[in-house]
Design a protein around this motif. Structure first.
Motif, short mmCIF file in Angstrom:
data_model
loop_
_atom_site.label_atom_id
_atom_site.label_comp_id
_atom_site.label_asym_id
_atom_site.label_seq_id
_atom_site.Cartn_x
_atom_site.Cartn_y
_atom_site.Cartn_z
N PRO A 104 16.75 43.20 5.96
CA PRO A 104 17.61 44.38 6.18
C PRO A 104 19.06 43.96 6.36
CG PRO A 104 16.34 43.89 8.15
CD PRO A 104 15.85 42.97 7.08
N PRO A 105 19.98 44.91 6.27
CA PRO A 105 21.39 44.59 6.53
C PRO A 105 21.57 44.02 7.93
CG PRO A 105 21.19 46.76 5.53
CD PRO A 105 19.80 46.30 5.87
N HIS A 106 22.57 43.17 8.06
CA HIS A 106 22.90 42.60 9.38
C HIS A 106 23.33 43.73 10.32
CE1 HIS A 106 22.62 38.44 8.21
NE2 HIS A 106 23.31 38.72 7.13
N VAL A 107 23.02 43.56 11.59
CA VAL A 107 23.41 44.52 12.61
C VAL A 107 24.54 43.93 13.43
CG1 VAL A 107 22.64 45.76 14.67
CG2 VAL A 107 21.10 45.52 12.71
N LEU A 108 25.63 44.67 13.54
CA LEU A 108 26.76 44.28 14.37
C LEU A 108 26.81 45.18 15.59
CD1 LEU A 108 29.37 43.63 11.56
CD2 LEU A 108 27.92 41.98 12.72
N ALA A 109 27.31 44.66 16.69
CA ALA A 109 27.20 45.32 17.98
C ALA A 109 28.06 46.56 18.16
CB ALA A 109 27.52 44.34 19.10
N SER A 110 29.17 46.68 17.42
CA SER A 110 30.09 47.78 17.68
C SER A 110 30.86 48.16 16.43
CB SER A 110 31.08 47.37 18.78
OG SER A 110 31.93 46.33 18.28
N GLU A 111 31.53 49.30 16.51
CA GLU A 111 32.38 49.73 15.41
C GLU A 111 33.54 48.76 15.22
OE1 GLU A 111 32.97 54.23 15.37
OE2 GLU A 111 32.06 53.83 17.34
N GLU A 112 34.05 48.21 16.30
CA GLU A 112 35.12 47.22 16.20
C GLU A 112 34.63 45.99 15.44
OE1 GLU A 112 38.21 44.66 18.96
OE2 GLU A 112 36.58 45.75 19.92
N ALA A 113 33.40 45.55 15.71
CA ALA A 113 32.84 44.40 15.00
C ALA A 113 32.67 44.70 13.52
CB ALA A 113 31.50 44.00 15.63
N VAL A 114 32.24 45.93 13.18
CA VAL A 114 32.11 46.32 11.78
C VAL A 114 33.47 46.27 11.10
CG1 VAL A 114 31.57 48.24 10.21
CG2 VAL A 114 30.02 47.71 12.11
N ALA A 115 34.48 46.84 11.73
CA ALA A 115 35.83 46.84 11.16
C ALA A 115 36.32 45.41 10.92
CB ALA A 115 36.80 47.60 12.07
N ARG A 116 36.15 44.54 11.89
CA ARG A 116 36.59 43.14 11.74
C ARG A 116 35.84 42.43 10.62
NH1 ARG A 116 37.51 40.60 17.75
NH2 ARG A 116 39.13 42.07 18.38
N PHE A 117 34.53 42.63 10.57
CA PHE A 117 33.71 41.96 9.56
C PHE A 117 34.11 42.41 8.15
CE2 PHE A 117 29.99 41.50 6.84
CZ PHE A 117 29.66 40.17 7.06
N VAL A 118 34.25 43.71 7.96
CA VAL A 118 34.60 44.22 6.64
C VAL A 118 35.99 43.75 6.23
CG1 VAL A 118 34.97 46.30 5.25
CG2 VAL A 118 32.99 46.16 6.78
N ARG A 119 36.94 43.74 7.17
CA ARG A 119 38.29 43.22 6.86
C ARG A 119 38.25 41.77 6.40
NH1 ARG A 119 39.95 45.73 11.77
NH2 ARG A 119 40.99 47.67 11.24
N ALA A 120 37.38 40.98 7.01
CA ALA A 120 37.34 39.54 6.74
C ALA A 120 36.40 39.16 5.59
CB ALA A 120 36.91 38.81 8.01
N THR A 121 35.58 40.09 5.11
CA THR A 121 34.56 39.76 4.12
C THR A 121 34.71 40.66 2.90
OG1 THR A 121 33.11 39.29 6.00
CG2 THR A 121 32.07 39.41 3.83
N PRO A 122 35.27 40.14 1.80
CA PRO A 122 35.53 40.98 0.63
C PRO A 122 34.29 41.65 0.03
CG PRO A 122 36.77 38.95 0.48
CD PRO A 122 35.85 38.81 1.68
N GLN A 123 33.09 41.13 0.26
CA GLN A 123 31.89 41.74 -0.33
C GLN A 123 31.22 42.76 0.60
OE1 GLN A 123 32.19 38.44 0.39
NE2 GLN A 123 32.78 37.63 -1.59
N ALA A 124 31.77 42.95 1.79
CA ALA A 124 31.10 43.76 2.82
C ALA A 124 31.30 45.26 2.62
CB ALA A 124 31.60 43.36 4.20
N ILE A 125 30.33 46.00 3.17
CA ILE A 125 30.41 47.45 3.27
C ILE A 125 29.83 47.82 4.63
CG2 ILE A 125 28.20 47.80 2.09
CD1 ILE A 125 29.41 50.44 0.96
N GLY A 126 30.46 48.77 5.28
CA GLY A 126 30.00 49.21 6.59
C GLY A 126 30.42 50.63 6.85
#
Length: 160
Positions: A104-126
């Motif tokens: 399954p998709p990775h689970v991140l703890a918060s909306e802030e974590a999702v925002a940071r991950f997507v900003r740093a990962t060009p292939q990400a969607i959240g």
């Protein structure tokens, strides 16, 4: 005694009206890194991405979807609107997929974590509440408080 009953009734009315006043704040924004070429993204394609049936972007890069925790209110609304089920109802699906090597998709703890991950990962969607939007995120789809899909260019309500 009478004064406290009125106060309790007033507090109850306020508590019931407060979520209604904040309903406009509950827009969910589905976001990607600005560099990703998603093409036209609709609810069906988004469901394929989050069920790991669609694995690659148009440019061949592997999609990295991320989720919020199963008990997070946005995850629950997103799952019902896009996947048609609550997160816990998908457990059987993911157990079956596991035996085929699909996680399954990775689970991140918060909306802030999702925002940071997507900003740093060009292939990400959240997805996250629209008030978490900022530089380095591109909105590809939004869901209103009732789970209806809105066009990505639709105006968003003001954040508190």
């Amino acid at each position: 005694m009478r004064r406290s009953r009125w106060w309790c009734a007033g507090a109850l009315v306020c508590a019931l009206l407060l979520p209604a006043a904040r309903a406009e704040d509950a827009v969910i924004a589905v976001v990607v890194h600005p560099a990703v070429d998603t093409g036209r993204l609709d609810a069906e394609m988004l469901a394929q991405i989050y069920k790991r049936r669609r694995l690659y972007w148009r440019d061949g890069a592997r999609i990295q979807p991320v989720n919020l925790p199963p008990d997070h209110p946005l995850r629950r609304r997103f799952s019902v609107a896009i996947l048609g089920q609550l997160p816990e109802a998908l457990d059987e699906y993911w157990n079956a997929q596991y035996f085929h090597g699909v996680l399954p998709p990775h689970v991140l703890a918060s909306e802030e974590a999702v925002a940071r991950f997507v900003r740093a990962t060009p292939q990400a969607i959240g997805y996250l509440g629209h008030c978490w939007l900022g530089e380095g995120l591109r909105v590809v789809l939004t869901l209103d408080a009732q789970g209806r899909i809105r066009p990505p260019q639709a105006p968003l309500p003001a954040c508190p």
